[in-house]
Write a protein that holds these residues in place. Structure first.
Motif, short mmCIF file in Angstrom:
data_model
loop_
_atom_site.label_atom_id
_atom_site.label_comp_id
_atom_site.label_asym_id
_atom_site.label_seq_id
_atom_site.Cartn_x
_atom_site.Cartn_y
_atom_site.Cartn_z
N ASP A 1 47.72 28.14 1.45
CA ASP A 1 48.94 28.92 1.57
C ASP A 1 49.77 28.50 2.78
OD1 ASP A 1 48.22 30.31 -0.69
OD2 ASP A 1 47.50 32.09 0.38
N ALA A 2 49.11 28.23 3.90
CA ALA A 2 49.82 27.82 5.11
C ALA A 2 50.47 26.45 4.92
CB ALA A 2 48.87 27.79 6.30
N PHE A 3 49.78 25.53 4.29
CA PHE A 3 50.37 24.22 3.99
C PHE A 3 51.56 24.38 3.04
CE2 PHE A 3 46.23 22.20 5.28
CZ PHE A 3 46.76 21.33 6.21
N ASN A 4 51.39 25.19 2.02
CA ASN A 4 52.46 25.37 1.03
C ASN A 4 53.71 25.98 1.67
OD1 ASN A 4 50.89 24.28 -0.98
ND2 ASN A 4 50.32 26.24 -1.89
N GLU A 5 53.52 26.95 2.55
CA GLU A 5 54.66 27.55 3.25
C GLU A 5 55.43 26.52 4.07
OE1 GLU A 5 53.79 30.94 5.60
OE2 GLU A 5 52.98 32.13 3.94
N ALA A 6 54.71 25.49 4.53
CA ALA A 6 55.34 24.43 5.31
C ALA A 6 55.90 23.33 4.43
CB ALA A 6 54.33 23.84 6.29
N GLY A 7 55.82 23.53 3.11
CA GLY A 7 56.36 22.55 2.17
C GLY A 7 55.43 21.38 1.91
N ILE A 8 54.14 21.54 2.18
CA ILE A 8 53.17 20.47 2.02
C ILE A 8 52.21 20.84 0.89
CG2 ILE A 8 51.33 19.15 3.12
CD1 ILE A 8 52.71 19.81 5.80
N ASP A 9 52.16 20.03 -0.12
CA ASP A 9 51.29 20.27 -1.28
C ASP A 9 49.94 19.62 -1.02
OD1 ASP A 9 50.40 21.03 -3.78
OD2 ASP A 9 51.27 19.30 -4.80
N VAL A 10 48.89 20.42 -1.00
CA VAL A 10 47.54 19.90 -0.79
C VAL A 10 46.65 20.34 -1.94
CG1 VAL A 10 47.70 19.82 1.73
CG2 VAL A 10 46.90 21.91 0.62
N SER A 11 45.62 19.55 -2.19
CA SER A 11 44.66 19.87 -3.24
C SER A 11 43.74 21.00 -2.78
CB SER A 11 43.83 18.63 -3.58
OG SER A 11 42.66 18.97 -4.29
N HIS A 12 43.70 22.07 -3.57
CA HIS A 12 42.81 23.18 -3.23
C HIS A 12 41.37 22.71 -3.19
CE1 HIS A 12 40.36 26.80 -3.69
NE2 HIS A 12 41.38 27.47 -3.19
N ASP A 13 40.97 21.87 -4.15
CA ASP A 13 39.59 21.40 -4.18
C ASP A 13 39.26 20.57 -2.94
OD1 ASP A 13 39.18 22.64 -6.58
OD2 ASP A 13 39.41 20.82 -7.79
N ARG A 14 40.20 19.75 -2.51
CA ARG A 14 39.98 18.92 -1.32
C ARG A 14 39.86 19.80 -0.08
NH1 ARG A 14 40.11 13.65 0.06
NH2 ARG A 14 40.94 13.01 2.08
N VAL A 15 40.70 20.82 0.02
CA VAL A 15 40.60 21.75 1.14
C VAL A 15 39.27 22.50 1.10
CG1 VAL A 15 41.58 23.84 2.19
CG2 VAL A 15 43.10 22.03 1.37
N ARG A 16 38.89 22.96 -0.09
CA ARG A 16 37.64 23.73 -0.21
C ARG A 16 36.44 22.92 0.23
NH1 ARG A 16 33.64 25.91 0.02
NH2 ARG A 16 32.81 27.70 -1.13
N ARG A 17 36.44 21.64 -0.09
CA ARG A 17 35.31 20.79 0.29
C ARG A 17 35.33 20.44 1.78
NH1 ARG A 17 31.03 20.69 -2.80
NH2 ARG A 17 30.49 18.58 -2.09
N ALA A 18 36.44 20.71 2.44
CA ALA A 18 36.53 20.45 3.88
C ALA A 18 36.23 21.68 4.72
CB ALA A 18 37.92 19.92 4.23
N ILE A 19 36.06 22.84 4.08
CA ILE A 19 35.74 24.05 4.82
C ILE A 19 34.37 23.88 5.48
CG2 ILE A 19 35.26 26.52 4.65
CD1 ILE A 19 38.23 25.73 4.40
N GLY A 20 34.31 24.21 6.73
CA GLY A 20 33.13 23.95 7.56
C GLY A 20 33.48 23.02 8.70
N MET A 21 34.52 22.19 8.48
CA MET A 21 35.11 21.44 9.58
C MET A 21 36.03 22.38 10.36
SD MET A 21 36.59 18.05 7.67
CE MET A 21 35.59 16.91 6.71
#
Length: 231
Positions: free
Chosen positions: A27-47
């Motif tokens: 949501d924060a990326f999208n508000e900034a106009g940046i489209d990111v893959s939810h799956d890619r973000v989910r797999r990065a949680i923990g960093m």
């Protein structure tokens, strides 16, 4: 006699929060106009954010844009997600078992310090924690070992008398790079194959608590070193 220590991750290990963190980032990326893959973000949680933002969007967290997005992510998470989170079953029972056994219990989390305080309250274990190390206090977040090393130092335990509990491959890598054995849990969304390097992998805290006497935590206290199940 040097103490024994349990080093706890929190998000995805004790509190069911990984999906919420992922959605707040998206949501924060999208508000900034940046489209990111939810799956890619989910797999990065923990960093920590210093690793996640370059990984999923090629943006440095310490850049002007990165700072805005990171701040907004925190606002979204605290306002829309944090009040709805809950602990996984038997988390407090397990942590109480650690303290009863004689472990010093410390936290090593990629969360920001203010979020971590609330997460520990949700987990119901704030009163059982000796000290914490968060991303706010470490130069580099997981999978770098800085946070684990800080927690270990604060516990007063040697690396061979400590064991970590975590749910992500980044926890595993950070622990091993700090010279600390780790037990993995699958409740954060990663499976046993993702958690290779852990001495054991359980479904969650309840699974460890239900078989505590056979767990790595019991063996370390009993034998003074981490022996195999068949030793």
């Amino acid at each position: 006699m040097a103490p024994f220590a349990v080093i706890l991750d929190v998000d995805g290990t004790l509190v069911n929060s990984n999906d919420a963190h992922a959605q707040a980032w998206v949501d924060a990326f999208n508000e900034a106009g940046i489209d990111v893959s939810h799956d890619r973000v989910r797999r990065a949680i923990g960093m920590g954010g210093d690793k996640l933002m370059p990984h999923v969007a090629g943006i440095r967290e310490d850049s002007r844009e990165g700072s805005r997005i990171s701040k907004r992510r925190g606002e979204i998470f605290r306002e829309h997600h944090l009040p709805r989170l809950s602990a996984f079953p038997l988390v407090r029972d397990l942590v109480q078992q650690f303290t009863t056994e004689g472990y010093t219990v410390v936290v090593a989390s990629s969360a920001q310090a203010d979020e971590l305080d609330e997460l520990l309250k949700i987990a119901g274990i704030a009163d059982l924690i000796a000290t914490t190390a968060s991303s706010s206090e470490a130069k580099r977040s997981k999978p770098d070992p800085d946070i684990v090393q800080s927690a270990l130092q604060r516990s007063g335990a040697r690396a061979d008398r400590a064991i970590m509990l975590g749910d992500t491959p980044y926890d595993v890598e950070a622990a091993l790079r700090a010279g600390v054995a780790i037990v993995g849990v699958e409740c954060g969304g990663w499976g046993a194959d993702d958690l290779r390097g852990a001495v054991e992998v359980h479904p969650g805290a309840a699974g460890i608590y239900g078989h505590y006497d056979e767990s790595a935590f019991a063996r370390l206290i009993r034998d003074g070193r981490l022996t195999s199940r068949t030793s």
